[in-house]
Design a protein around this motif. Structure first.
Motif, PDB file in Angstrom:
ATOM      1  N   TYR A 149       0.679  -1.460  -0.184  1.00 44.22           N
ATOM      2  CA  TYR A 149      -0.149   0.091  -0.413  1.00 44.22           C
ATOM      3  C   TYR A 149       1.281   1.304  -0.199  1.00 44.22           C
ATOM      4  O   TYR A 149       2.024   1.080   0.556  1.00 44.22           O
ATOM      5  CB  TYR A 149      -1.134  -0.128   1.123  1.00 44.22           C
ATOM      6  N   GLY A 173      -8.433   5.094  -1.029  1.00 43.64           N
ATOM      7  CA  GLY A 173      -8.951   4.512  -1.814  1.00 43.64           C
ATOM      8  C   GLY A 173      -7.714   2.914  -2.688  1.00 43.64           C
ATOM      9  O   GLY A 173      -7.411   2.788  -1.913  1.00 43.64           O
ATOM     10  N   HIS A 174      -8.170   2.301  -3.883  1.00 42.95           N
ATOM     11  CA  HIS A 174      -7.246   0.955  -3.868  1.00 42.95           C
ATOM     12  C   HIS A 174      -7.305   1.134  -5.231  1.00 42.95           C
ATOM     13  O   HIS A 174      -7.206   1.266  -6.115  1.00 42.95           O
ATOM     14  CB  HIS A 174      -8.351   0.008  -4.039  1.00 42.95           C
ATOM     15  N   MET A 175      -5.789   0.791  -5.375  1.00 46.36           N
ATOM     16  CA  MET A 175      -4.913   0.630  -6.130  1.00 46.36           C
ATOM     17  C   MET A 175      -4.911  -0.438  -7.431  1.00 46.36           C
ATOM     18  O   MET A 175      -4.760  -0.343  -9.077  1.00 46.36           O
ATOM     19  CB  MET A 175      -3.492   0.321  -6.982  1.00 46.36           C
ATOM     20  N   VAL A 197      -9.239   7.314  -7.582  1.00 49.60           N
ATOM     21  CA  VAL A 197      -7.702   7.340  -7.443  1.00 49.60           C
ATOM     22  C   VAL A 197      -6.695   8.374  -8.192  1.00 49.60           C
ATOM     23  O   VAL A 197      -6.750   9.869  -7.541  1.00 49.60           O
ATOM     24  CB  VAL A 197      -7.056   5.865  -8.088  1.00 49.60           C
ATOM     25  N   LEU A 222      -3.424   4.330  -0.058  1.00 47.72           N
ATOM     26  CA  LEU A 222      -4.073   3.503  -1.402  1.00 47.72           C
ATOM     27  C   LEU A 222      -3.948   1.944  -1.469  1.00 47.72           C
ATOM     28  O   LEU A 222      -2.533   1.480  -1.222  1.00 47.72           O
ATOM     29  CB  LEU A 222      -3.517   4.010  -2.397  1.00 47.72           C
TER      30      LEU A 222
END
Ligand SMILES: [Zn+2]
Length: 460
Positions: free
Chosen positions: A82, A101-103, A139, A164
């Motif tokens: 992360y 958020g997430h990648m 993102v 993230l």
């Protein structure tokens, strides 16, 4: 992300549709779009090891805008990890606000797509590609907004921390670690949930703010038996016993429930729904003891999950030969639990319904955890309403309880209020998150920057 747009799908009949936009009109909107198109090319699906490369790219962008190199770090965990970026505020001791958020993205098989999922394509006013909506649009908008604010030398009141994650779509191990690392945070703003609905004409009709999620639970029901020759059946049959047990579970209705979030969302949704369903929503919002209203709402698969816990059989297998008595049968029962109800209480009900001591009932640990609803924080509501009014005067803001789970689960479980306040506005029919030909409208980027700037200035 699993935006519950069904609840927002009201109709708006305005004759002239807004024209499709193929390029943002502001520098920050253009920067967000560039971050997205570059971002889609990183194949950040599980097992590909591309999250670190995408994170390195984002770090380089943030540092180029003025973030201190030491303030942007990547915590590696296996082949993912992360990213955190700290934006120092005036009061360094105040509890920071986390922007989440997430990648990672869901797997996509190029064979099934019209266009290659990892080659960004802009066409007809949309950006196509895996992750274009979930969650790389969010993102990209957040990163572009932070870069803009940094260049403008804006200083928040308290620290803002961009977090993230790298495996939201699978195990959420990075989320769990990030939540533990920022357990002192005062607030989480999640870019991966919440969002605006556009009417067919392209104009905003409502905004959904995600403040709660159903709790997920899978139970394995298993029965074993010595078996034997099928020509010599006894009184007991493993498949028949298990089938009877899951039939009782499928027929059972958990008691209707309500919290301040579902009360507000049902009341708000009711206004846009004509006929008996709208009337039932209104009645149930006013009186959760109205069983006739609860029955009517429960008959609609789009809304049943809003008013009660649901448990349904989703898998069944048993037996080993066509001419043998089954030695084993197994079923999976999937529950979506109203937040605040412990899994242990659900399990107790399942065991009572099974009513057969030869059947074992066991919770299957898939990494999801119990988390309650986030009480509606007036500061957050005010900030989101202001951002919504800027997007379209008088735009309705509805609190939402999602049927699915996001990264917010791990923060809520630690008692940190978490709100899904994503800045993407799109037509409910255009949402293909997790599916084929995922896309996001180009026209969402310019107002998306304004959206996040407003929220960060109000809540940072
Ligand atoms: Zn997502």
């Amino acid at each position: 992300m699993r935006i519950m747009f069904a609840a927002l799908a009201a109709s708006a009949l305005i004759p002239t549709a807004l024209p499709a936009q193929d390029a943002p009109g502001t520098p920050a909107g253009a920067e967000a779009l560039a971050l997205l198109t570059k971002g889609i090319a990183f194949r950040t699906v599980e097992g590909q090891g591309q999250v670190p490369a995408y994170a390195a790219y984002l770090k380089q962008q943030l540092v180029s805008a003025g973030f201190a190199d030491a303030d942007v770090s990547f915590v590696a965990m296996g082949d993912t990890g992360y990213l955190t970026a700290r934006y120092p505020g005036r009061d360094r001791k105040a509890r920071p606000t986390v922007v989440l958020g997430h990648m990672d993205v869901v797997q996509a098989d190029p064979k099934d797509w019209t266009r290659d999922p990892f080659t960004p394509v802009i066409e007809g006013g949309y950006v196509f590609g895996r992750g274009s909506l979930d969650n790389k649009a969010g993102v990209s908008m957040v990163v572009a907004t932070l870069m803009k604010l940094k260049r403008e030398k804006w200083v928040p009141q308290r620290d803002l921390v961009l977090v993230l994650t790298g495996d939201e779509e699978t195990t959420m191990k990075t989320t769990k670690a990030a939540a533990a690392a920022f357990k002192g945070a005062g607030l989480v703003l999640n870019a991966d949930a919440g969002g605006g609905a556009l009417g067919e004409d392209g104009r905003p009709i409502a905004y959904g703010l995600q403040a709660a999620e159903k709790v997920y639970g899978d139970w394995h029901l298993t029965i074993t038996d010595p078996g034997g020759h099928s020509s010599r059946p006894g009184p007991r049959n493993a498949i028949a016993s298990l089938a009877a047990a899951i039939t009782r579970i499928a027929a059972y209705r958990f008691a209707p429930q309500q919290n301040e979030i579902t009360k507000a969302s049902l009341a708000g949704t009711a206004a846009g729904i004509a006929g008996p369903l709208g009337a039932a929503m209104k009645a149930f919002a006013a009186d959760p003891g109205d069983t006739a209203a609860a029955d009517l709402i429960s008959a609609d698969p789009r809304y049943v999950g809003q008013i009660r816990t649901t448990c349904v059989p989703t898998m069944f297998n048993g037996g080993h030969a066509p001419n043998a008595l089954p030695q084993r049968a197994m079923a999976n029962v999937n529950c979506r639990i109203f937040p605040g109800t412990p899994r242990a209480a659900i399990e107790k009900t399942l065991v009572e319904l099974v009513a057969d001591p030869t059947i074992t009932v066991e919770l299957f640990d898939n990494g999801t955890i119990e988390a309650g609803a986030s009480p509606l924080d007036p500061r957050v509501m005010t900030a989101v309403k202001a951002a919504a009014a800027k997007r379209a005067p008088g735009l309705q803001v509805l609190p939402l309880q999602e049927p699915g789970a996001t990264d917010s689960m791990h923060f809520r479980a630690l008692g940190i209020p978490s709100f899904g306040v994503g800045g993407v506005f799109m037509k409910p029919g255009d949402i293909f998150a997790h599916g084929l030909n995922e896309r996001v409208p180009v026209a969402t980027f310019d107002p998306g920057i304004v959206w996040w700037e407003g929220l960060l200035k109000a809540l940072g």
